[in-house]
Design a protein around this motif. Structure first.
Motif, PDB file in Angstrom:
ATOM      1  N   TYR A  12       0.815  -1.213   0.000  1.00 56.40           N
ATOM      2  CA  TYR A  12       0.000   0.000   0.000  1.00 56.40           C
ATOM      3  C   TYR A  12       0.845   1.258   0.000  1.00 56.40           C
ATOM      4  CZ  TYR A  12      -4.335  -2.493   0.767  1.00 56.40           C
ATOM      5  OH  TYR A  12      -5.430  -3.290   0.610  1.00 56.40           O
ATOM      6  N   LYS A  13       0.242   2.289  -0.540  1.00 59.27           N
ATOM      7  CA  LYS A  13       0.858   3.610  -0.445  1.00 59.27           C
ATOM      8  C   LYS A  13       0.097   4.335   0.656  1.00 59.27           C
ATOM      9  CE  LYS A  13       1.596   7.755  -3.224  1.00 59.27           C
ATOM     10  NZ  LYS A  13       0.250   8.419  -3.122  1.00 59.27           N
ATOM     11  N   LEU A  14       0.836   4.830   1.628  1.00 56.02           N
ATOM     12  CA  LEU A  14       0.209   5.493   2.776  1.00 56.02           C
ATOM     13  C   LEU A  14      -0.348   6.849   2.350  1.00 56.02           C
ATOM     14  CD1 LEU A  14      -0.149   4.995   5.819  1.00 56.02           C
ATOM     15  CD2 LEU A  14       1.926   6.319   6.187  1.00 56.02           C
ATOM     16  N   VAL A  15      -1.642   7.055   2.558  1.00 59.02           N
ATOM     17  CA  VAL A  15      -2.214   8.353   2.199  1.00 59.02           C
ATOM     18  C   VAL A  15      -2.604   9.161   3.433  1.00 59.02           C
ATOM     19  CG1 VAL A  15      -3.060   7.567  -0.032  1.00 59.02           C
ATOM     20  CG2 VAL A  15      -4.556   7.432   1.957  1.00 59.02           C
ATOM     21  N   ASP A  16      -2.725   8.495   4.540  1.00 57.81           N
ATOM     22  CA  ASP A  16      -3.126   9.196   5.754  1.00 57.81           C
ATOM     23  C   ASP A  16      -2.864   8.278   6.938  1.00 57.81           C
ATOM     24  OD1 ASP A  16      -4.135  11.096   7.404  1.00 57.81           O
ATOM     25  OD2 ASP A  16      -6.240  10.749   6.906  1.00 57.81           O
ATOM     26  N   HIS A  17      -2.865   8.850   8.107  1.00 54.08           N
ATOM     27  CA  HIS A  17      -2.735   7.993   9.284  1.00 54.08           C
ATOM     28  C   HIS A  17      -3.256   8.712  10.508  1.00 54.08           C
ATOM     29  CE1 HIS A  17       0.968  10.357  10.117  1.00 54.08           C
ATOM     30  NE2 HIS A  17       0.551  10.182  11.347  1.00 54.08           N
ATOM     31  N   LYS A  18      -3.494   7.943  11.508  1.00 55.32           N
ATOM     32  CA  LYS A  18      -3.981   8.496  12.754  1.00 55.32           C
ATOM     33  C   LYS A  18      -3.209   7.826  13.879  1.00 55.32           C
ATOM     34  CE  LYS A  18      -8.549   8.687  13.700  1.00 55.32           C
ATOM     35  NZ  LYS A  18      -9.854   8.122  14.128  1.00 55.32           N
ATOM     36  N   LEU A  19      -2.550   8.618  14.670  1.00 55.32           N
ATOM     37  CA  LEU A  19      -1.821   8.054  15.806  1.00 55.32           C
ATOM     38  C   LEU A  19      -2.172   8.846  17.045  1.00 55.32           C
ATOM     39  CD1 LEU A  19       0.293   6.297  17.223  1.00 55.32           C
ATOM     40  CD2 LEU A  19       2.035   7.882  16.445  1.00 55.32           C
ATOM     41  N   GLU A  20      -2.711   8.161  18.018  1.00 53.30           N
ATOM     42  CA  GLU A  20      -3.032   8.804  19.283  1.00 53.30           C
ATOM     43  C   GLU A  20      -2.441   7.987  20.411  1.00 53.30           C
ATOM     44  OE1 GLU A  20      -7.305   8.876  19.139  1.00 53.30           O
ATOM     45  OE2 GLU A  20      -7.192   9.939  17.225  1.00 53.30           O
ATOM     46  N   LEU A  21      -1.734   8.671  21.290  1.00 51.60           N
ATOM     47  CA  LEU A  21      -1.196   7.987  22.462  1.00 51.60           C
ATOM     48  C   LEU A  21      -2.007   8.438  23.666  1.00 51.60           C
ATOM     49  CD1 LEU A  21       2.645   8.464  21.851  1.00 51.60           C
ATOM     50  CD2 LEU A  21       1.122   6.676  20.996  1.00 51.60           C
ATOM     51  N   TYR A  22      -2.333   7.506  24.521  1.00 53.75           N
ATOM     52  CA  TYR A  22      -3.071   7.843  25.732  1.00 53.75           C
ATOM     53  C   TYR A  22      -2.176   7.504  26.915  1.00 53.75           C
ATOM     54  CZ  TYR A  22      -7.010   8.238  22.598  1.00 53.75           C
ATOM     55  OH  TYR A  22      -7.828   8.637  21.578  1.00 53.75           O
ATOM     56  N   GLY A  23      -1.954   8.469  27.788  1.00 53.88           N
ATOM     57  CA  GLY A  23      -1.027   8.227  28.887  1.00 53.88           C
ATOM     58  C   GLY A  23      -1.429   8.890  30.185  1.00 53.88           C
ATOM     59  N   VAL A  24      -0.760   8.470  31.247  1.00 54.31           N
ATOM     60  CA  VAL A  24      -0.950   9.120  32.542  1.00 54.31           C
ATOM     61  C   VAL A  24       0.370   9.764  32.947  1.00 54.31           C
ATOM     62  CG1 VAL A  24      -2.788   7.645  33.414  1.00 54.31           C
ATOM     63  CG2 VAL A  24      -0.412   6.968  33.746  1.00 54.31           C
ATOM     64  N   ASP A  82      -2.359   3.390  26.590  1.00 60.26           N
ATOM     65  CA  ASP A  82      -3.126   2.910  25.450  1.00 60.26           C
ATOM     66  C   ASP A  82      -2.683   3.687  24.220  1.00 60.26           C
ATOM     67  OD1 ASP A  82      -4.978   1.546  23.977  1.00 60.26           O
ATOM     68  OD2 ASP A  82      -6.724   2.658  24.705  1.00 60.26           O
ATOM     69  N   HIS A  83      -3.036   3.180  23.071  1.00 59.14           N
ATOM     70  CA  HIS A  83      -2.735   3.953  21.872  1.00 59.14           C
ATOM     71  C   HIS A  83      -3.631   3.503  20.741  1.00 59.14           C
ATOM     72  CE1 HIS A  83      -0.328   0.398  20.687  1.00 59.14           C
ATOM     73  NE2 HIS A  83      -0.761   0.742  19.493  1.00 59.14           N
ATOM     74  N   LYS A  84      -3.672   4.310  19.752  1.00 58.99           N
ATOM     75  CA  LYS A  84      -4.478   4.004  18.576  1.00 58.99           C
ATOM     76  C   LYS A  84      -3.652   4.371  17.356  1.00 58.99           C
ATOM     77  CE  LYS A  84      -8.848   5.548  18.291  1.00 58.99           C
ATOM     78  NZ  LYS A  84      -9.930   6.509  17.999  1.00 58.99           N
ATOM     79  N   LEU A  85      -3.426   3.409  16.503  1.00 58.16           N
ATOM     80  CA  LEU A  85      -2.683   3.687  15.275  1.00 58.16           C
ATOM     81  C   LEU A  85      -3.450   3.113  14.109  1.00 58.16           C
ATOM     82  CD1 LEU A  85      -0.254   4.577  13.595  1.00 58.16           C
ATOM     83  CD2 LEU A  85       0.851   2.433  14.173  1.00 58.16           C
ATOM     84  N   GLU A  86      -3.804   3.976  13.198  1.00 57.85           N
ATOM     85  CA  GLU A  86      -4.496   3.523  11.997  1.00 57.85           C
ATOM     86  C   GLU A  86      -3.785   4.086  10.788  1.00 57.85           C
ATOM     87  OE1 GLU A  86      -8.430   5.027  12.651  1.00 57.85           O
ATOM     88  OE2 GLU A  86      -8.497   3.975  14.575  1.00 57.85           O
ATOM     89  N   LEU A  87      -3.494   3.223   9.840  1.00 57.24           N
ATOM     90  CA  LEU A  87      -2.880   3.673   8.597  1.00 57.24           C
ATOM     91  C   LEU A  87      -3.934   3.580   7.511  1.00 57.24           C
ATOM     92  CD1 LEU A  87       0.542   1.794   8.774  1.00 57.24           C
ATOM     93  CD2 LEU A  87      -0.095   4.005   9.741  1.00 57.24           C
ATOM     94  N   TYR A  88      -3.992   4.590   6.677  1.00 59.42           N
ATOM     95  CA  TYR A  88      -4.937   4.586   5.572  1.00 59.42           C
ATOM     96  C   TYR A  88      -4.126   4.599   4.284  1.00 59.42           C
ATOM     97  CZ  TYR A  88      -8.336   5.607   9.165  1.00 59.42           C
ATOM     98  OH  TYR A  88      -9.125   5.533  10.283  1.00 59.42           O
ATOM     99  N   GLY A  89      -4.394   3.639   3.412  1.00 65.61           N
ATOM    100  CA  GLY A  89      -3.581   3.555   2.208  1.00 65.61           C
ATOM    101  C   GLY A  89      -4.351   3.126   0.980  1.00 65.61           C
ATOM    102  N   VAL A  90      -3.692   3.279  -0.156  1.00 61.47           N
ATOM    103  CA  VAL A  90      -4.264   2.788  -1.411  1.00 61.47           C
ATOM    104  C   VAL A  90      -3.333   1.725  -1.953  1.00 61.47           C
ATOM    105  CG1 VAL A  90      -5.516   4.860  -2.065  1.00 61.47           C
ATOM    106  CG2 VAL A  90      -3.131   4.640  -2.705  1.00 61.47           C
ATOM    107  N   LYS A  91      -3.929   0.717  -2.530  1.00 57.05           N
ATOM    108  CA  LYS A  91      -3.163  -0.407  -3.044  1.00 57.05           C
ATOM    109  C   LYS A  91      -2.270   0.056  -4.201  1.00 57.05           C
ATOM    110  CE  LYS A  91      -4.720  -4.755  -2.393  1.00 57.05           C
ATOM    111  NZ  LYS A  91      -5.928  -5.558  -2.369  1.00 57.05           N
TER     112      LYS A  91
END
Lengths: 139, 139
Positions: A120-132, B124-133
């Motif tokens: 895949y070619k990465l077009v977007d992403h979302k990264l969230e870290l949750y911490g104390v 905790d964390h959330k990682l999502e990659l968005y891509g095109v083939k």
DNA sequence: GTAGATGCAAAGTATTTGCGACAAG
DNA sequence: CTTGTCGCAAATACTTTGCATCTAC
């Protein structure tokens, strides 16, 4: 400091109405990540006649025009932030809700590599870290 | 495979009703990430009397009990997945909606380090990659 | 002048909840 | 038995939309 939101509207052919100018102003002056309701409140202080529908329509338009980005952090409403060149991700304090912005080029590179590894070619992403917060040492 | 969802309920003191058993079964057999509506459809095929309110209540309960995880991918409804030891993140095909699961220990490590650098312990964390083939040929 | 924007209220979605009937432990 | 669960429909929260009016260009 780069283009203002108003300048971006002009260069993208987005019609500049009184309401949009106010919303643009409020967003540029916000250092946090307000949700629509909060934005509506701030905007209402400047012009109490603006309707929430317009706020919804405008943030959507601005998002599609690449002026704002939308975040959907855990379990809440959508929140908006002005989009500038410097991309960043978010570290969220799970106790206080405080949001810290950060950039880590190494992670960015690895994400791209992971996508490529799967074809895949990465077009977007979302990264969230949750911490104390760790109270003892450095800050 | 490890414990079944039913076993997890028992060990966590979650009362096992007929409806919960069915929802548990459907979720264990799902290899995708169904939203509540889809889950409700699948569950209804087994017992058409189960109400959507029960499905909502159950996924919430299961999530709080650490049996399922909830994902809120871009612009959609909440989607659920069985939670097993092996943590993973998601790569989403923006064209087809297909979801690929992946693990990258290096990214995990870097996330922890970023949090620490800011004085936080990562919970905790959330990682999502968005891509095109990418075409197998080249580009 | 005209296409597109606004305000309002009504309509959608997704999800939660009050309540009386019912079932699990 | 008792407590918690279920089904139902009504309620809520967030967001979108139809329509008549107004405004930027």
């Amino acid at each position: 400091m780069s283009e203002t939101i108003e300048q971006k509207c002009l260069s993208k052919g987005v019609k500049l109405t009184e309401q949009r100018k106010i919303i643009a102003k409020v967003m540029s002056e916000s250092t946090d990540h307000p949700d629509v309701d909060e934005l509506y409140k701030r905007v209402s202080k400047i012009d109490s006649k603006i309707s929430i529908a317009t706020v919804y329509r405008t943030v959507k338009l601005f998002e599609e025009s690449g002026i704002l980005t939308k975040h959907e952090f855990k379990g809440g409403k959508a929140r908006y932030e002005e989009l500038n060149e410097g991309h960043h991700d978010h570290l969220i304090d799970v106790k206080t809700g405080e949001i810290i912005e950060f950039v880590d080029n190494e992670i960015e590179k690895l994400q791209k590599r992971v996508a490529e590894k799967h074809g895949y070619k990465l077009v977007d992403h979302k990264l969230e870290l949750y911490g104390v917060k760790v109270d003892t040492k450095n800050e």
